[in-house]
Design a protein around this motif. Structure first.
Motif, mmCIF file in Angstrom:
data_model
loop_
_atom_site.group_PDB
_atom_site.id
_atom_site.type_symbol
_atom_site.label_atom_id
_atom_site.label_comp_id
_atom_site.label_asym_id
_atom_site.label_seq_id
_atom_site.Cartn_x
_atom_site.Cartn_y
_atom_site.Cartn_z
ATOM 1 N N LEU A 76 0.827 -1.212 0.000
ATOM 2 C CA LEU A 76 0.000 0.000 0.000
ATOM 3 C C LEU A 76 0.858 1.258 0.000
ATOM 4 C CD1 LEU A 76 -2.638 -1.270 2.562
ATOM 5 C CD2 LEU A 76 -3.029 -0.861 0.128
ATOM 6 N N VAL A 77 2.032 1.189 0.631
ATOM 7 C CA VAL A 77 2.967 2.320 0.574
ATOM 8 C C VAL A 77 3.493 2.471 -0.849
ATOM 9 C CG1 VAL A 77 5.190 3.203 1.406
ATOM 10 C CG2 VAL A 77 3.591 2.148 3.017
ATOM 11 N N LYS A 78 3.845 1.353 -1.459
ATOM 12 C CA LYS A 78 4.348 1.405 -2.837
ATOM 13 C C LYS A 78 3.289 1.918 -3.803
ATOM 14 C CE LYS A 78 7.865 -2.231 -2.540
ATOM 15 N NZ LYS A 78 8.289 -3.583 -3.027
ATOM 16 N N ASP A 79 2.033 1.576 -3.544
ATOM 17 C CA ASP A 79 0.934 2.005 -4.412
ATOM 18 C C ASP A 79 0.495 3.441 -4.159
ATOM 19 O OD1 ASP A 79 0.912 -0.447 -5.586
ATOM 20 O OD2 ASP A 79 -0.850 -1.205 -4.524
ATOM 21 N N GLY A 80 1.052 4.064 -3.115
ATOM 22 C CA GLY A 80 0.681 5.441 -2.809
ATOM 23 C C GLY A 80 -0.610 5.587 -2.035
ATOM 24 N N ARG A 81 -1.130 4.490 -1.479
ATOM 25 C CA ARG A 81 -2.378 4.569 -0.706
ATOM 26 C C ARG A 81 -2.115 4.835 0.765
ATOM 27 N NH1 ARG A 81 -5.599 -0.717 -2.183
ATOM 28 N NH2 ARG A 81 -7.255 0.369 -1.029
ATOM 29 N N LEU A 82 -0.882 4.614 1.197
ATOM 30 C CA LEU A 82 -0.440 4.972 2.535
ATOM 31 C C LEU A 82 0.887 5.714 2.413
ATOM 32 C CD1 LEU A 82 -1.057 1.688 4.604
ATOM 33 C CD2 LEU A 82 -2.319 3.836 4.820
ATOM 34 N N ARG A 83 1.156 6.580 3.378
ATOM 35 C CA ARG A 83 2.452 7.271 3.429
ATOM 36 C C ARG A 83 3.190 6.768 4.664
ATOM 37 N NH1 ARG A 83 0.962 12.598 4.102
ATOM 38 N NH2 ARG A 83 0.600 12.659 1.850
ATOM 39 N N CYS A 84 4.430 6.373 4.489
ATOM 40 C CA CYS A 84 5.223 5.874 5.603
ATOM 41 C C CYS A 84 6.107 7.001 6.130
ATOM 42 C CB CYS A 84 6.086 4.689 5.163
ATOM 43 S SG CYS A 84 7.034 3.956 6.519
ATOM 44 N N LEU A 85 5.947 7.312 7.424
ATOM 45 C CA LEU A 85 6.704 8.401 8.034
ATOM 46 C C LEU A 85 7.976 7.921 8.716
ATOM 47 C CD1 LEU A 85 3.850 10.552 9.612
ATOM 48 C CD2 LEU A 85 4.728 10.531 7.261
ATOM 49 N N ALA A 97 14.074 0.134 10.507
ATOM 50 C CA ALA A 97 15.234 -0.522 9.905
ATOM 51 C C ALA A 97 16.504 0.234 10.291
ATOM 52 C CB ALA A 97 15.084 -0.561 8.387
ATOM 53 N N PRO A 98 17.654 -0.434 10.297
ATOM 54 C CA PRO A 98 18.898 0.263 10.636
ATOM 55 C C PRO A 98 19.345 1.248 9.569
ATOM 56 C CG PRO A 98 19.346 -1.999 9.992
ATOM 57 C CD PRO A 98 17.856 -1.881 10.104
ATOM 58 N N ARG A 99 18.851 1.051 8.352
ATOM 59 C CA ARG A 99 19.167 1.969 7.260
ATOM 60 C C ARG A 99 17.985 1.986 6.288
ATOM 61 N NH1 ARG A 99 21.827 -2.570 7.074
ATOM 62 N NH2 ARG A 99 23.517 -1.641 8.285
ATOM 63 N N ARG A 100 17.949 2.970 5.417
ATOM 64 C CA ARG A 100 16.833 3.077 4.467
ATOM 65 C C ARG A 100 16.774 1.857 3.556
ATOM 66 N NH1 ARG A 100 15.247 9.203 2.841
ATOM 67 N NH2 ARG A 100 15.807 10.210 4.822
ATOM 68 N N LEU A 101 15.554 1.490 3.176
ATOM 69 C CA LEU A 101 15.361 0.333 2.317
ATOM 70 C C LEU A 101 15.652 0.693 0.868
ATOM 71 C CD1 LEU A 101 11.997 -1.038 3.784
ATOM 72 C CD2 LEU A 101 14.339 -1.580 4.480
ATOM 73 N N ALA A 102 16.356 -0.183 0.182
ATOM 74 C CA ALA A 102 16.687 0.068 -1.220
ATOM 75 C C ALA A 102 15.434 0.187 -2.077
ATOM 76 C CB ALA A 102 17.585 -1.046 -1.751
ATOM 77 N N GLU A 103 14.385 -0.548 -1.713
ATOM 78 C CA GLU A 103 13.159 -0.528 -2.508
ATOM 79 C C GLU A 103 12.357 0.755 -2.331
ATOM 80 O OE1 GLU A 103 10.242 -3.419 -1.021
ATOM 81 O OE2 GLU A 103 11.476 -3.600 0.770
ATOM 82 N N LEU A 104 12.529 1.451 -1.196
ATOM 83 C CA LEU A 104 11.812 2.703 -0.931
ATOM 84 C C LEU A 104 12.769 3.675 -0.224
ATOM 85 C CD1 LEU A 104 8.329 1.368 0.254
ATOM 86 C CD2 LEU A 104 8.740 2.797 -1.747
ATOM 87 N N PRO A 105 13.745 4.178 -0.949
ATOM 88 C CA PRO A 105 14.780 5.012 -0.320
ATOM 89 C C PRO A 105 14.266 6.333 0.242
ATOM 90 C CG PRO A 105 14.972 5.061 -2.712
ATOM 91 C CD PRO A 105 13.964 4.011 -2.390
ATOM 92 N N GLU A 106 13.063 6.734 -0.147
ATOM 93 C CA GLU A 106 12.514 7.991 0.359
ATOM 94 C C GLU A 106 11.951 7.862 1.781
ATOM 95 O OE1 GLU A 106 9.072 5.978 -1.834
ATOM 96 O OE2 GLU A 106 11.259 6.147 -1.982
#
Length: 325
Positions: A213-222, A226-235
């Motif tokens: 749902l975050v990837k689809d833009g239906r939720l925003r992750c604030l 994780a210890p570092r940003r995820l490669a799949e969602l670096p933002e």
């Protein structure tokens, strides 16, 4: 709330721990039960079934059967294993709730997470993330917090009273001095649905529950734990980057046997787990579901669990969240 009639039934049905037992054939000579304290379909269940399938092929002649025994804040199924015969034919696949948080949250817990179990190994971890509706005006964790101050109020969902999502969110509320209303659900699915719909302002969820749902833009992750940003969602920032490092509390999963299970059986299972979790197919399968394989051997896992029990006691003291018998 714990249902005492469920706990009584579990106690009656389960063999008494420590009773005389004997193995009349080399282990395993009959199916091994992996007991879950959760209903089918959840993250623990998915992991258990994937593991049971691979254990059956890794240990010659073995059959592993997953048995779901939900109820009583995950106490019913966990207690059933604590009181089972220590013969290697009943195992518990549990998590931070069953084998750490419940010890702090439930005053009359009918099992002891450390003393009544023999640790076999840690399996995997799952990050928690804080999400808001895509239409939320809050673009950062600080902006969300600002809405709960100065006379404002926010609402936050959880997957249930006393769940990790409840405790983590409430710890954020307490540390930030927010005015907030907790909206508990029976599981993460409906909590996620209502967050998407804007019924609540925020939800601390396991990452697998919300990643699509975050990837689809239906939720925003604030923020994500994780210890570092995820490669799949670096933002998406980590909780540390967002200014809330104490929210980085992972869900973790492990395998236990009843205390006093023979050491050779524990060793045989513990030896198989890292090999299974390192298999490329297993890594891919678990990764697609949001799990991070994180094997720990029996001794290291036992030490890790002791530290987690202490950590959850601190969180419960901070939040005041308890489940009464």
């Amino acid at each position: 709330m714990i249902l005492r009639r469920h706990l009584l039934a579990a106690t009656i049905a389960a063999p008494v721990a420590g009773r005389a037992w004997a193995q009349d054939a080399p282990w395993p000579s009959r199916p091994v039960r992996i007991v879950l304290a959760y209903p089918p379909g959840g993250s623990t269940d998915v992991l258990a079934r994937a593991l049971a399938e691979r254990l059956a092929t890794s240990i010659p002649g073995a059959t592993f059967v997953v048995e779901n025994r939900p109820g009583g804040a995950a106490v019913v199924g966990t207690q059933a294993v604590a009181t089972a015969a220590p013969d290697g034919y009943t195992l518990s696949l549990g998590n931070n709730q069953t084998h750490a948080a419940n010890a702090a949250m439930i005053r009359d817990l009918p099992y002891r997470p450390l003393e009544d179990f023999a640790a076999i190994g840690r399996l995997a971890e799952v990050h928690h993330a804080l999400v808001v509706p895509a239409t939320s005006p809050a673009k950062t964790l600080a902006e969300l917090a600002a809405r709960g101050k100065g006379g404002g109020r926010i609402t936050y969902a959880s997957s249930g009273v006393g769940s990790a999502s409840h405790v983590i969110a409430e710890s954020f509320v307490r540390r930030e001095g927010l005015t907030a209303t907790h909206v508990p659900y029976r599981g993460g699915a409906q909590a996620t649905t209502d967050t998407v719909a804007g019924v609540v302002d925020a939800f601390v969820s396991t990452w697998p529950q919300v990643v699509a749902l975050v990837k689809d833009g239906r939720l925003r992750c604030l923020g994500i734990g994780a210890p570092r940003r995820l490669a799949e969602l670096p933002e998406v920032p980590t909780f540390a980057e967002a200014g809330a490092p104490n929210m980085a509390v992972d869900a973790w999963f492990g395998l236990w046997a009843p205390a006093r299970t023979p050491a050779p059986i524990i060793a045989r299972l513990a030896e198989a787990l890292p090999r299974i979790l390192a298999e490329p197919e297993m890594v891919t399968r678990l990764g697609s579901l949001g799990f991070n394989p994180a094997p720990l051997g029996a001794a290291a896992f036992a030490s890790f669990q002791r530290a987690e029990v202490a950590r959850w006691r601190e969180l419960v003291e901070l939040t005041g969240i308890r489940l009464e018998g």
